[in-house]
Design an enzyme around this catalytic site. Structure first.
Site, PDB file in Angstrom:
ATOM      1  N   CYS A 147      32.180  34.278  24.868  1.00  0.00           N
ATOM      2  CA  CYS A 147      33.177  34.825  23.939  1.00  0.00           C
ATOM      3  C   CYS A 147      33.262  33.951  22.700  1.00  0.00           C
ATOM      4  CB  CYS A 147      34.532  34.947  24.614  1.00  0.00           C
ATOM      5  SG  CYS A 147      35.309  33.362  24.950  1.00  0.00           S
ATOM      6  N   ASP A 200      53.540  57.781  57.241  1.00  0.00           N
ATOM      7  CA  ASP A 200      53.224  56.443  57.772  1.00  0.00           C
ATOM      8  C   ASP A 200      54.132  55.327  57.253  1.00  0.00           C
ATOM      9  OD1 ASP A 200      51.089  57.857  58.736  1.00  0.00           O
ATOM     10  OD2 ASP A 200      49.626  57.045  57.304  1.00  0.00           O
ATOM     11  N   GLU A 205      31.753  29.157  31.223  1.00  0.00           N
ATOM     12  CA  GLU A 205      31.007  28.152  30.458  1.00  0.00           C
ATOM     13  C   GLU A 205      31.794  26.847  30.395  1.00  0.00           C
ATOM     14  OE1 GLU A 205      31.856  31.185  29.704  1.00  0.00           O
ATOM     15  OE2 GLU A 205      30.502  32.154  28.286  1.00  0.00           O
ATOM     16  N   LEU A 223      50.879  49.061  52.066  1.00  0.00           N
ATOM     17  CA  LEU A 223      49.802  49.077  51.074  1.00  0.00           C
ATOM     18  C   LEU A 223      49.627  47.734  50.378  1.00  0.00           C
ATOM     19  CD1 LEU A 223      50.529  52.554  49.419  1.00  0.00           C
ATOM     20  CD2 LEU A 223      48.871  52.047  51.212  1.00  0.00           C
ATOM     21  N   THR A 244      51.403  60.653  52.640  1.00  0.00           N
ATOM     22  CA  THR A 244      51.054  59.428  53.374  1.00  0.00           C
ATOM     23  C   THR A 244      52.284  58.532  53.503  1.00  0.00           C
ATOM     24  OG1 THR A 244      48.777  59.571  52.614  1.00  0.00           O
ATOM     25  CG2 THR A 244      49.520  57.404  53.327  1.00  0.00           C
ATOM     26  N   ARG A 303      40.958  46.249  49.034  1.00  0.00           N
ATOM     27  CA  ARG A 303      42.229  46.204  48.295  1.00  0.00           C
ATOM     28  C   ARG A 303      42.278  44.989  47.375  1.00  0.00           C
ATOM     29  NH1 ARG A 303      46.926  47.696  52.772  1.00  0.00           N
ATOM     30  NH2 ARG A 303      46.393  49.907  52.917  1.00  0.00           N
ATOM     31  N   GLY A 346      46.147  60.846  51.203  1.00  0.00           N
ATOM     32  CA  GLY A 346      45.337  61.404  52.284  1.00  0.00           C
ATOM     33  C   GLY A 346      44.548  62.616  51.814  1.00  0.00           C
TER      34      GLY A 346
HETATM   35  C1  AOF Z   1      33.338  34.305  28.537  1.00  0.00           C
HETATM   36  N1  AOF Z   1      33.302  33.655  29.720  1.00  0.00           N
HETATM   37  O1  AOF Z   1      33.947  33.394  31.838  1.00  0.00           O
HETATM   38  C2  AOF Z   1      34.737  35.285  30.678  1.00  0.00           C
HETATM   39  C3  AOF Z   1      34.724  35.986  29.446  1.00  0.00           C
HETATM   40  O2  AOF Z   1      41.891  36.338  27.371  1.00  0.00           O
HETATM   41  P1  AOF Z   1      40.716  35.474  27.607  1.00  0.00           P
HETATM   42  O3  AOF Z   1      40.616  34.298  26.704  1.00  0.00           O
HETATM   43  O4  AOF Z   1      40.590  35.030  29.058  1.00  0.00           O
HETATM   44  O5  AOF Z   1      39.429  36.336  27.235  1.00  0.00           O
HETATM   45  C4  AOF Z   1      39.140  37.491  27.948  1.00  0.00           C
HETATM   46  C5  AOF Z   1      37.872  38.125  27.464  1.00  0.00           C
HETATM   47  O6  AOF Z   1      36.803  37.185  27.428  1.00  0.00           O
HETATM   48  C6  AOF Z   1      37.425  39.226  28.415  1.00  0.00           C
HETATM   49  O7  AOF Z   1      37.996  40.452  28.081  1.00  0.00           O
HETATM   50  C7  AOF Z   1      35.919  39.220  28.199  1.00  0.00           C
HETATM   51  O8  AOF Z   1      35.582  39.905  27.010  1.00  0.00           O
HETATM   52  C8  AOF Z   1      35.636  37.744  28.007  1.00  0.00           C
HETATM   53  N2  AOF Z   1      35.411  37.133  29.310  1.00  0.00           N
HETATM   54  N3  AOF Z   1      33.990  35.475  28.424  1.00  0.00           N
HETATM   55  O9  AOF Z   1      32.792  33.820  27.552  1.00  0.00           O
HETATM   56  C9  AOF Z   1      33.978  34.074  30.793  1.00  0.00           C
HETATM   57  N4  AOF Z   1      35.468  35.732  31.742  1.00  0.00           N
HETATM   58 ZN    ZN Z   2      34.786  32.572  26.967  1.00  0.00          ZN
END
Ligand code: AOF
Ligand code: ZN
Length: 363
Positions: free
Chosen positions: A84, A207, A58, A211, A203, A191, A291
């Site tokens: 958030c 090998d 946002e 990784l 493994t 990965r 493996g």
């Molecule tokens: C959002 N927008 O793009 C994302 C969110 O430690 P912080 O501040 O980066 O917060 C991490 C938490 O925020 C993550 O665990 C999830 O609940 C939320 N992620 N929230 O509004 C975002 N990536």
């Molecule tokens: Zn946020």
């Protein structure tokens, strides 16, 4: 309430989901999130959570509008995850949206993080913002599946990757790479999506692999944690994974100050205890690479969420077999969701039925 979504709503959220993909492999333990700001049927600006510690989606979209000198007053924000409302690595997105004068927020999926869980939406509603939820919700949940799973169970989602020759042999008289260039690239992309890669000590002994991610650009992703299952601590001290400066944990059941000690399970280290431990240290997606002994243990204990089975048309000669069969995967609760070709290799995608991973999210 069933929302009536316009074509424009859907197009904006699709774009937000597409933007979110740019952060995949770079944001863990956060989920990939995308955001679009729009007004009067026009997209004003775009943002995504690019890497851990960077702006949330946002705030990135608001910054994009500022950079373009576009006014955000009265616009609609389309976000793939509930904004958030806490001070974490960044200030709350709810506040940023209010400052930007956003009038309405459309959310694809609620944030299961216990510090958010509906509180972000409530703050917006309390501030008089219109909030609509559930647009392309299952697409968004699928995109954030490891994060959603980890918030719910505090354990990583387990993806198993196995490659074998035309006879099911995994390592024969002529050792070395036998799958196609496309499969090798895909394995490195896989990965890059994961937080940790697990192999059995056999493994390492056979090998001596590194990784790590080499065949594709690392960009803003870190190298994954390496996890070696080694019940009786047989790993050679000169193994590459112990000496190349990367992070490796050796999991065993011995009285020793080397590695991580876990209890014994039926077939070796107690895998449930291992997944709990990995969840505790923030691993959301675990790639089980090999493996046969390790594959069998994960499949028999029904701990695999998704599996990628690669079969090359080449012949390796005599050697150990994968032991993976359709009936074993089905008995472990997995269904075949997709088949494709990577170069000359045939590839099968298996998944648990709940939120099965669509082909476009596989590497
Ligand atoms: C959002 N927008 O793009 C994302 C969110 O430690 P912080 O501040 O980066 O917060 C991490 C938490 O925020 C993550 O665990 C999830 O609940 C939320 N992620 N929230 O509004 C975002 N990536
Ligand atoms: Zn946020």
């Amino acid at each position: 309430m069933v929302e009536a979504w316009s074509d424009f709503d859907v197009a904006c959220m699709r774009r937000a989901l597409e933007l979110a993909e740019r952060g995949r492999g770079q944001v863990s333990p956060n989920p990939p999130v995308g955001c679009v700001l729009a007004k009067d049927g026009v997209i004003l600006s775009e943002g995504w959570h690019d890497h851990l510690g960077d702006l949330h989606a946002e705030q990135a979209a608001i910054a994009d509008a500022e950079a373009k000198s576009v006014a955000t007053e009265g616009c609609v924000a389309y976000v793939t995850l509930e904004p958030c409302n806490h001070f974490g690595r960044t200030p709350p997105c709810t506040q940023a949206l209010l400052w930007a004068g956003v009038e309405e927020v459309v959310v694809a999926a609620r944030d299961p993080n216990p510090t958010v869980r509906g509180k972000g939406i409530q703050v917006l509603l309390d501030a008089g913002i219109q909030v609509r939820e559930g647009l392309l919700e299952s697409e968004a949940q699928r995109q954030m599946q490891p994060f959603m799973h980890w918030c719910e169970c505090k354990q990583p989602l387990v993806t198993l990757k196995a490659a074998m020759d035309v006879n099911g042999v995994v390592d024969g008289e002529n050792p070395g790479r036998f799958t196609s260039e496309e499969s090798l690239d895909a394995a490195h992309r896989l990965r890059r999506h994961c937080d940790a890669i697990l192999v059995g000590v056999n493994t390492i002994i056979r090998d001596n692999p590194s990784l790590n991610i080499r065949r594709i650009p690392l960009e803003k992703s870190g190298q994954p944690l390496r996890v070696v299952l080694d019940r009786t601590l047989r790993i050679p001290t000169e193994a590459t994974v112990l000496n190349d400066g990367g992070e490796t944990i050796v999991v065993h059941t011995q009285q020793s100050d080397r590695g991580v000690i876990l209890p014994s399970g039926t077939g070796g280290v107690d895998l449930s205890a291992l997944l709990e431990h990995l969840g505790d240290i923030g691993i959301q997606e675990l790639l089980v690479e090999g493996g046969p002994v390790v594959w069998a243990q994960f499949i028999e204990e029904e701990l695999v969420d998704r599996a990628i089975i690669i079969q090359s048309p080449n012949e390796l000669g005599e050697g150990p077999r994968s032991g993976i069969t359709h009936s074993k995967l089905s008995e472990a609760g997995l269904s075949l969701v997709e088949q494709t070709q990577w170069g000359e290799d045939s590839v099968q995608f298996w998944s648990r039925p709940v939120l099965s991973w669509p082909a476009d999210l596989w590497p």
